[in-house]
Design a protein around this motif. Structure first.
Motif, PDB file in Angstrom:
ATOM      1  N   ASN A 183      -6.495  29.951 -48.393  1.00 58.45           N
ATOM      2  CA  ASN A 183      -7.424  28.848 -48.171  1.00 58.45           C
ATOM      3  C   ASN A 183      -8.880  29.319 -48.146  1.00 58.45           C
ATOM      4  OD1 ASN A 183      -5.448  26.783 -47.892  1.00 58.45           O
ATOM      5  ND2 ASN A 183      -4.949  27.654 -45.883  1.00 58.45           N
ATOM      6  N   LEU A 184      -9.051  30.610 -47.947  1.00 64.55           N
ATOM      7  CA  LEU A 184     -10.411  31.146 -47.820  1.00 64.55           C
ATOM      8  C   LEU A 184     -10.792  32.052 -48.981  1.00 64.55           C
ATOM      9  CD1 LEU A 184     -10.245  32.072 -44.021  1.00 64.55           C
ATOM     10  CD2 LEU A 184     -11.307  30.046 -45.048  1.00 64.55           C
ATOM     11  N   ASN A 201     -15.800  23.541 -52.677  1.00 65.15           N
ATOM     12  CA  ASN A 201     -16.522  24.558 -51.885  1.00 65.15           C
ATOM     13  C   ASN A 201     -16.538  25.906 -52.612  1.00 65.15           C
ATOM     14  OD1 ASN A 201     -16.931  22.752 -49.750  1.00 65.15           O
ATOM     15  ND2 ASN A 201     -14.890  23.204 -48.930  1.00 65.15           N
ATOM     16  N   LYS A 243     -16.502  29.858 -51.009  1.00 62.80           N
ATOM     17  CA  LYS A 243     -15.259  30.613 -51.183  1.00 62.80           C
ATOM     18  C   LYS A 243     -15.505  31.878 -52.012  1.00 62.80           C
ATOM     19  CE  LYS A 243     -10.358  29.768 -52.095  1.00 62.80           C
ATOM     20  NZ  LYS A 243      -9.338  28.750 -52.386  1.00 62.80           N
ATOM     21  N   ARG A 303     -17.221  34.476 -49.742  1.00 62.21           N
ATOM     22  CA  ARG A 303     -16.216  35.064 -48.841  1.00 62.21           C
ATOM     23  C   ARG A 303     -15.303  36.026 -49.604  1.00 62.21           C
ATOM     24  NH1 ARG A 303     -15.479  30.032 -46.341  1.00 62.21           N
ATOM     25  NH2 ARG A 303     -13.847  29.577 -47.855  1.00 62.21           N
ATOM     26  N   SER A 304     -14.903  35.590 -50.812  1.00 63.30           N
ATOM     27  CA  SER A 304     -13.968  36.406 -51.605  1.00 63.30           C
ATOM     28  C   SER A 304     -14.615  37.723 -52.021  1.00 63.30           C
ATOM     29  CB  SER A 304     -13.520  35.633 -52.851  1.00 63.30           C
ATOM     30  OG  SER A 304     -12.814  34.465 -52.485  1.00 63.30           O
TER      31      SER A 304
END
Lengths: 318, 318
Positions: A61-62, A87, A91, A94-95
């Motif tokens: 999810n992230l 989003n 994302k 973060r990835s």
């Protein structure tokens, strides 16, 4: 061992050079020794590399979920993601942070046409275009700061074929392109090789499409390489001798203005024939007179079980 | 004329088939007759096609300005436009309407990385990805409703080279890749051909980079073709015989684990040598024993003044 060997130091880790090898995969893989060798890796390991595997890489999810390769490269296919563009920027950030932490190296995004809205975000985050085909574009980003980006370029060579087709009456099969820059010139039938097509098959197909003549492989005759061709690519043009199995001409109206069986003598002195084409016909005669044939064999790679063809010179009676 | 010719009807206009020919340009152009032929088009016309020309095509403030080709295709380079992304959608819609009216056919957008925000608009208006390289992506749209879209695919073949390098002591130059799937295997030095590089030059460069050995061209030996390689491309691997001009080994640490001069007899029975590589060395011996050489010549195209190389079989003393 009598070999004069330069040994490596073993201090370097195998994960250090991802990108360079990606580009060398094909050549490397086909040159590797048979699987019965004692020093190979476990089969499961090799298998997973070849097919790719979906490792659990952070919270789905992230963090974008992708296919890992053995060089710690990761490929994200937009079609395989849920809510890919939702989003997206957050994302992605973060990835990227996560992939850096876990020491991923090359990151690839294969973006489907329906998902192009993410492209400005990707390029803003340092992704470069690498290649594209109808329906998708692929971008990549090199993560390590302490290693050179050695990701190889995509293919930049258009591959075409031509054919010297000579019948029992010693006539050469010639065509005149509808849209030749200089109309009325006589050339050999031929065209581009299609995706996943073997060179001799391409020559036989082009002859059939352009002239209606059914033919079979006799020999590879010559190879020409040039630069600055279509789409800015280089160009490799492979010429084959093909034996006609039919005689009636059916011109492809879309491409071809004229098609003819031209007596060999006439072709070799015709003013509307380019000197390179003349050379190919001279080459045909040279092969025939000297009993030379460049044949090909199909073989199966022992490890990869992948088919390939290999051209070999043989002596033969034409 | 003794030729059995299938004539065309002249009712079709030359502007009807743009896209197919785009893809055939390289092959066609190199097969065309010399410029002294009587039936060619005026030189100015040919010249303008080759170099492209900026026709005045509508109001530059309202319609994208591009480079026209002789098939009524138009290419818009985002880098050559003023305020490219300003009011992009409106300008695109006006341009497409205009191009349809004036019977333009293929429309190409070469979009620089800095201008990617226009991509969602282009794909929404029916543009497809065609190819990409670092720094740009190219999309196209086929305009005519009454003609098939025959725009050929971009290059889909990775081209690599390998080398059989044999010294005066009858030793073969062999390498072991750092990241071979099965470590310890002995292969021939080689790698991918770079953009605008001739095949023999690529082989000589790869040998030097991987092993430090300076060498010169002797002969083309063999060609291998396979499918499903790097980036999903097909693969053509061309093997040359090269003569070493130096002997001291300097391994490329980034790529190569081991480099060696291996006695020919040992190489031909070594368990860590793939059978295909063995075949290439057998081919080398066959060529030498039979006095066969596949040499190449550089030539200049008479019309295009473009250099090319052509491989030819010759008899020789090795």
């Amino acid at each position: 061992m009598l070999i004069n060997t330069v040994k490596i130091s073993n201090s370097r880790v195998i994960s250090k050079y991802f990108a360079f090898i990606i580009g060398r995969r094909t050549l490397t893989s086909l040159c590797e020794p048979p699987s019965q060798l004692g020093d190979h890796k476990p089969k499961a390991d090799k298998q997973s590399w070849r097919q790719g595997y979906n490792a659990t890489m952070g919270d789905p999810n992230l963090i974008f979920q992708g296919t890992m390769d053995r060089f710690k490269g990761i490929t994200i296919d937009s079609c395989k993601q849920k809510d890919f563009t939702v989003n997206f920027a957050e994302k992605l950030e973060r990835s990227l942070k996560y992939w850096k932490e876990v020491k991923n190296r090359g990151v690839w995004f294969k973006v489907d046409t329906k998902d192009v809205e993410c492209l400005p975000v990707l390029t803003k985050h340092g992704f470069n275009f690498h290649h594209a085909q109808k329906g998708f574009v692929t971008l990549y980003k090199w993560l390590p700061d302490d290693e050179q980006d050695n990701v190889p370029d995509y293919s930049h060579t258009m591959v075409g074929v031509g054919a010297v087709v000579v019948n029992d009456k010693n006539e050469v099969l010639v065509v005149s392109d509808r849209f030749a820059m200089i109309p009325g010139s006589w050339k050999l039938p031929g065209g581009y090789v299609e995706a996943r097509e073997y060179l001799p098959d391409a020559a036989i197909r082009e002859v059939r499409e352009e002239t209606g003549i059914i033919s079979e492989f006799q020999s590879l005759l010559s190879i020409r390489q040039s630069h600055g061709g279509g789409f800015g690519c280089s160009d490799i043009y492979v010429v084959f001798a093909l034996k006609p199995l039919s005689s009636e001409l059916h011109r492809c109206e879309m491409e071809i203005a004229n098609v003819a069986w031209m007596p060999m003598d006439e072709y070799l002195k015709h003013p509307h024939v380019h000197e390179t084409n003349r050379k190919f016909v001279h080459k045909y005669l040279f092969f025939k007179e000297n009993g030379i044939k460049i044949d090909y064999e199909k073989a199966l790679h022992q490890v990869l079980k992948k088919e390939y063809i290999l051209f070999n010179i043989e002596k033969c009676e034409w």
